[in-house]
Design an enzyme around this catalytic site. Structure first.
Site, mmCIF file in Angstrom:
data_model
loop_
_atom_site.group_PDB
_atom_site.id
_atom_site.type_symbol
_atom_site.label_atom_id
_atom_site.label_comp_id
_atom_site.label_asym_id
_atom_site.label_seq_id
_atom_site.Cartn_x
_atom_site.Cartn_y
_atom_site.Cartn_z
ATOM 1 N N HIS A 41 0.844 -1.198 0.000
ATOM 2 C CA HIS A 41 0.000 0.000 0.000
ATOM 3 C C HIS A 41 0.880 1.249 0.000
ATOM 4 C CE1 HIS A 41 -2.369 -3.281 1.729
ATOM 5 N NE2 HIS A 41 -3.454 -2.637 1.328
ATOM 6 N N HIS A 272 -3.893 3.206 -3.601
ATOM 7 C CA HIS A 272 -4.079 2.716 -2.229
ATOM 8 C C HIS A 272 -3.358 1.400 -1.984
ATOM 9 C CE1 HIS A 272 -5.976 1.515 1.545
ATOM 10 N NE2 HIS A 272 -6.193 0.339 0.970
ATOM 11 N N GLU A 419 -17.565 -3.282 24.966
ATOM 12 C CA GLU A 419 -16.771 -4.500 25.133
ATOM 13 C C GLU A 419 -15.554 -4.532 24.211
ATOM 14 O OE1 GLU A 419 -21.083 -5.550 26.157
ATOM 15 O OE2 GLU A 419 -20.049 -4.513 24.503
ATOM 16 N N HIS A 481 -28.122 -14.792 25.707
ATOM 17 C CA HIS A 481 -27.056 -14.550 26.676
ATOM 18 C C HIS A 481 -26.339 -15.833 27.104
ATOM 19 C CE1 HIS A 481 -28.748 -10.599 26.710
ATOM 20 N NE2 HIS A 481 -28.016 -10.192 27.732
#
Length: 670
Positions: A41, A272, A419, A481
């Site tokens: 890149h 890129h 999280e 859960h």
């Protein structure tokens, strides 16, 4: 000069006229290395070369001769695909271990110059990046660690900045919002992000997929923001100087041209992620006034870069003199070394004696809190936290103050419902050194943490993930859960220890092991429901250290072997008792850590498992049990998702019971 000031150095005004060519040296090495590798890149390094030149020659506090200097500024290339930026800088600045041959071997097997920067491979690489946004979140963790250690040890020992180069991709990733909102909330004023605002993504213009004003987004999260021409070195220097005086983290949006200098590909997606090609590189050399051969750096430019690489020598020497004379020198060295095996082992042994004297039925999440009371008392460097589940994860012990914008000396972080950001920030804290991070959420939400957990393992970082509510045993919250596949998914990650203790004694031992393994992250999976004690006789030895051991039936001739982890060990014990009434001898093997058992000797594993029929028992899917079970052996566990009901009813409904285990044993024995 204050402790945190940039070094006053031999790099100065006599080199200012060379600054544009110094930046072009970065561009040239980047396009040449990518071209030789036939992959890579080039666009980002060519676009950010000016900003990097200003940062590394005028502001970044570092000494290329000592990359591990504890009080160096941290530089994080969050846009890791542009790895040639940091590799080119490493070579030009004179870092040991980054000769020109490493640049020539970019992306080749065995080279230090991997396609994306890898921690521990190349000097000056502070963290492994490439998965976009991770580096930015790591940098937040580094800035947290710096603020905490500064509050503990003072400016003379700890006073440095964390700089980040991030691109549009980093800022589109969801983790970026978790990271920047936490950083803004904590007012991490020594965190400075240089945003490579080139308006280009792989598919084309960023406008194809995003119209966010990043400066407004950061401002809304409590950051100071600026916009600057990313190719105006004077403006860049003024912006960075201003950011260093801010009372909050700062975003500097640097409007750049991707692939700057490439005559037909600059400003386009074509620059890129692919080599520019010989003709384009020839045109770039002409446009940049860089008539030199591939990988050739003229002496005056290289000398200027090497002077910049040495400019921190005086500041480092002054820091070392202060450190030696500092009253907290020994405590600081202990914190940075992070070796607690001796003191921790002794403390855990004494604690285990009290557990044997008074065995208690307790959920292992509570047992973890009890163990942490011991751990946090003897290790001053632990910094705990939770993703808005402190009362459920039991991660905050007595005496831990909250780490906040008003009190960086605290040892407990309220990460909020972030999280992924929490996990990545803990990686940054571990990378920084001087702190030992642990953080909690529910085991099912390791799905939200997984990219960062994987990087913990890839980098070999001591990060402890406290994951509670580890099975259908959490009960009524239901299948959304209840983790079913998560144990298997985590066990699939190389260099990650998954601990699933069965009682308070095993929980204490697992904590000891998690903290002793300096180069391996750990997940400690813990129950919501109370568990009967299994280990009621004290032993100084940490039995969990070998991953699995005989919990009942040692020395007996076994007709069947019941192998279980965590909450299912008590089911195995009950099945053993039922079988004994029928005259069947069953051995119970507790298996708190599959990974450590796999590392034990073949002789030890054979002694533990024996030759009798085996039954694995775990309230999860069977995948990953091959270390224990042969094709002909049995398994009692889950084959699908859970349900919403009281825990006792769920274990009965899904057939994870002592009666089922005993029945399977009888079937296998025949």
């Amino acid at each position: 000069m204050t402790a945190g000031a940039p070094a006053q150095t031999p790099w100065g005004e006599e080199f200012q006229h060379l600054a544009p060519q110094m930046a072009n040296a970065v561009r040239a090495l980047s396009m040449d290395a990518v071209e030789k590798a036939k992959s890579g890149h080039p666009g980002m390094p060519m676009g950010m070369a000016d900003a990097a030149t200003v940062l590394f020659t005028q502001f970044l506090k570092f000494d290329a001769a000592d990359p591990a200097w504890p009080d160096r500024d941290r530089f994080v290339l969050s846009a890791g695909h542009g790895s040639m930026l940091i590799y080119a800088l490493g070579h030009l600045l004179g870092y040991d271990g980054m000769p020109l041959d490493e640049i020539r071997n970019f992306r080749q097997l065995g080279s230090k110059t991997a396609g994306h920067p890898e921690y521990g491979h190349a000097p000056a690489v502070e963290t492994t990046t490439g998965p976009l946004g991770q580096g930015l979140a790591n940098a937040v963790g580094m800035a947290i660690a710096e603020a905490h250690l500064n509050a503990r040890f003072g400016d003379d020992l700890v006073d440095h900045h964390t700089y980040v180069v991030a691109g549009d991709g980093c800022l589109m990733e969801g983790i970026s919002q978790e990271a920047i909102s936490l950083a803004g909330h904590l007012k991490l004023r020594k965190l400075i992000v240089l945003f490579d605002d080139n308006e280009i993504s792989i598919d084309g213009p960023v406008s194809l997929s995003d119209s966010t004003s990043q400066t407004e987004r950061f401002a809304a999260s409590g950051w100071a923001t600026m916009r600057v021409d990313g190719h105006d070195m004077t403006a860049l220097a003024e912006a960075i100087a201003k950011a260093r005086t801010s009372d909050r983290p700062t975003l500097i949006a640097c409007r750049t041209v991707i692939g700057r200098g490439a005559p037909t590909k600059q400003g386009k997606a074509a620059s890129h992620g692919a080599p520019l090609g010989p003709e384009e590189i020839a045109g770039a050399r002409e446009a940049l006034d860089w008539p030199h051969a591939p990988f050739e750096i003229p002496d005056d430019v290289l000398s200027a870069w090497r002077a910049a690489g040495a400019r921190g020598d005086a500041a480092r020497a002054a820091w070392e003199a202060r450190a030696i004379a500092h009253p907290d020198c020994e405590a600081f060295r202990t914190a940075m070394a992070g070796d607690y095996a001796g003191v921790l082992g002794e403390a855990v042994r004494e604690y285990k004696k009290t557990l044997a004297d008074e065995p208690k039925k307790v959920a292992t999440r509570k047992a973890s809190e009890m163990a942490l009371e011991v751990v946090n008392a003897v290790i001053a460097e632990t910094v705990g936290g939770s993703a808005d589940l402190t009362g459920s994860n039991n991660t905050r012990t007595k005496g831990l103050d909250v780490l906040s914008a008003d009190h960086y000396a605290g040892r407990y972080l309220h990460y909020g419902i972030r999280e992924h950001g929490m996990a990545a920030a803990m990686n940054g804290m571990a990378l920084h050194g001087g702190v030992v991070p642990y953080g909690g959420t529910f085991l099912v939400f390791t799905d939200y943490c997984r990219p960062a957990i994987r990087l913990s393992a890839l980098m070999g970082l001591r990060v402890v993930y406290v994951m509670t509510h580890d099975s259908i045993g959490l009960g009524e919250d239901g299948p959304t859960h209840q983790p079913v596949e998560h144990l298997a998914a985590l066990r699939a990650i190389p260099n990650l220890n998954l601990f699933r203790p069965c009682d308070a004694v095993e929980t204490a031992e697992c904590w000891e092991l998690a903290l002793k393994h300096i180069a391996t992250p750990s997940v400690i999976a813990l129950t919501r429901q109370g568990l009967e004690p299994v280990r009621t006789t004290h032993t100084d030895e940490n039995l969990c250290a070998k991953g699995a051991y005989v919990a009942a039936g040692e020395g007996e001739t076994a007709d069947a072997v019941l192998i279980a982890s965590g909450s299912e060990v008590e089911i195995a014990m009950a099945a053993r008792a039922a079988l004994k009434r029928d005259g069947v001898s069953a051995r119970v093997v507790s298996a708190p850590c599959f990974e450590l058992f796999a590392q034990a000797s073949a002789d030890y594993r054979a002694r533990v498992l024996g030759d009798a029929p085996r039954i694995g028992i775990e309230a999860a899917v069977r995948q990953g049990w091959d270390a224990f079970l042969r094709p002909e052996d049995g398994f009692i566990g889950m084959t699908g998702f859970g349900a919403s009901a009281p825990a006792r009813d769920l274990f009965e409904h899904f057939g994870i019971t002592a009666a089922a285990a005993a029945s399977e044993a009888r079937r296998l024995i025949g």
